[in-house]
Motif scaffolding. Sequence first.
Motif: not given
Lengths: 307, 306
Positions: B102-107, B175-177, B201-208, B300-306
Amino acid sequence: MTLSLGTKKAIDVGIYIFLMFMGAVSILVTAAIIWVLLVDTINFFTHPDGGGFPSSLIRFFTEREWTPTFYDKKIGIWPLINGTFMIAGISVLVAIPLGLAVAIYLSEYASWKVRESVKPWLDFLEAVPTVVYGYFALLFITPFLQKFFSLFGIEMEGMNALSPGIVIGVMILPFMASMVEDSLKGVPQYLREASYSLGASKLRTALFVVLPAAKSGILSAYLLGFSRAIGETMVVAVAAGMYPQITANPLEPVQTITGYIVQVALGDLPFNSFEYLSIFAVGMVLFIITLIFNSIAVYLKSKTVGY
Amino acid sequence: MELQERLREFDIQSYTKGVRLRDKAFEIVGAIATLLVLTFLFAVSVDLLIDGWVRIKDPNFYKSFPSRFPEEAGILSAWVGTLYVMSGAIFWAVILGIPAGIYLEEYGGKGKISRIIEANISNLAAVPSIVYGLLALGVFVYRFKFGESILTAGLTLGLLMLPVVVVATRESIRRIPRSIREAAYALGATRWETLFHHILPYSAGGILTGLIIAASRAIGETAPLITIGALTFIAFLPPAPWQDFIGMLKSPFTALPIQMFNWISRPQEAFHTNAAAAGFVLLVLAFLMNSIAFYLRFKVRRKYQW
């Protein structure tokens, strides 16, 4: 729950610091690896059993035998280097041509359906425990090769470099193939189309347009694969034997750096004894070798031309 | 003149035929190579299944401790040990890996610190697993005095999983826009609110998914556990964590791959049967974990298609 703006800001800062700290832990891990290897390597070279510094360091690079666990201690690293590079060499001889063929096939030829059904299995191949591969090398590949070689009247020992080499080759293949495939995928479609429009076949396009365009990525994948083969432990610990020697014959038993570490670690080691320290010294050598290969790989990757 | 002569003699049809033939031939070579690799996987599984079948189907194999007699030896302490060690490993990988990602990507942005951490993590990913074992032996076992315990093993495998988890976290966050974040900020959310209410919440599936893949690799790791001195002959179970948590952490242990390695190294063939059975169990575990990860990724790919 409503929080005041001040609390929210405080939480924001707190979380920021927490996340940064956790990110920094990875640096701590690297630092700890280097520190522990360095300290115990220094202790190894100053240990009286090795003759003390600097003569131990000279012996490390000039002696031709590796017997730090014996009464008569010889500490020449070359037999272990020999075993390590021989097995890793055999494995890339298997993995480079096969991996390239698989990668080109998947990226340039295979239909979407084939690719999507093959890739999960390649991923799974990466998750097969290495000790399982060791079992397979020792009790399947070796007997098979022994039979094969006996047809030509060549005797092969039960422990040898060839069979773990082959198995490690197949083991690093999925990793290498998927990296190569990624760099082939990175080559823009218009280069392929230009080639097709000049009348080139798929094969010609793949070999003379796509491959050269992706060459630094491919080389980088090979180096990373080689570095994995060097660090691979269980297959060699099971199937390569425990006999460090300088030889060019892959049908003889050898010992790798990793195999030696396992052999010593299986015994009961008193802290700071000569044997205990010796695995850190060879571990340092292993770390440096893989670090060199990885750095070259990263450098090559960064040189990948953007289209 | 000569050129014209040669052009007239040039048989374009047989030439293109040759080109097509070579093209087809390579396609077949590639397909065979791919098939060969998959056959290898198949051969490994079938070999283990056949060699170990007697023990795989024997329920006592899963309920007994290791023994001097191969027919009585089982993997009870091994799979319980694996369970404990993997729980520890996953705990550490989550605690250290996800925040780092999270740090590397968000902050992190493109600052110096994040660049150093980034380069460092990609280096860590390429460090041979046995070197992690040396780190654990030198630091956790002897200098921190954790001993050859479940705690040490969990920490070691957790560190081994770390790079994979960090990379997976980063990729699923990436992947979250941007618009999601901007929408949250526009409504007055702070960074951590955006993080906890949206990004995580949006990235939880991918992280898991990444976590399971990392765990499926770690579960078969043998070398680092041997290096820290995991015992191969354990005829007791560690205390249950709800009774004696510290005792559990400090307990000596064995694990499935260690037990298997021990059985392979024995000269008696009957132990090789046990090794094959243990190997098959490991293979099935790795397969199940990979299948779950595959299914999750698909979902996950199905659920979130931005």
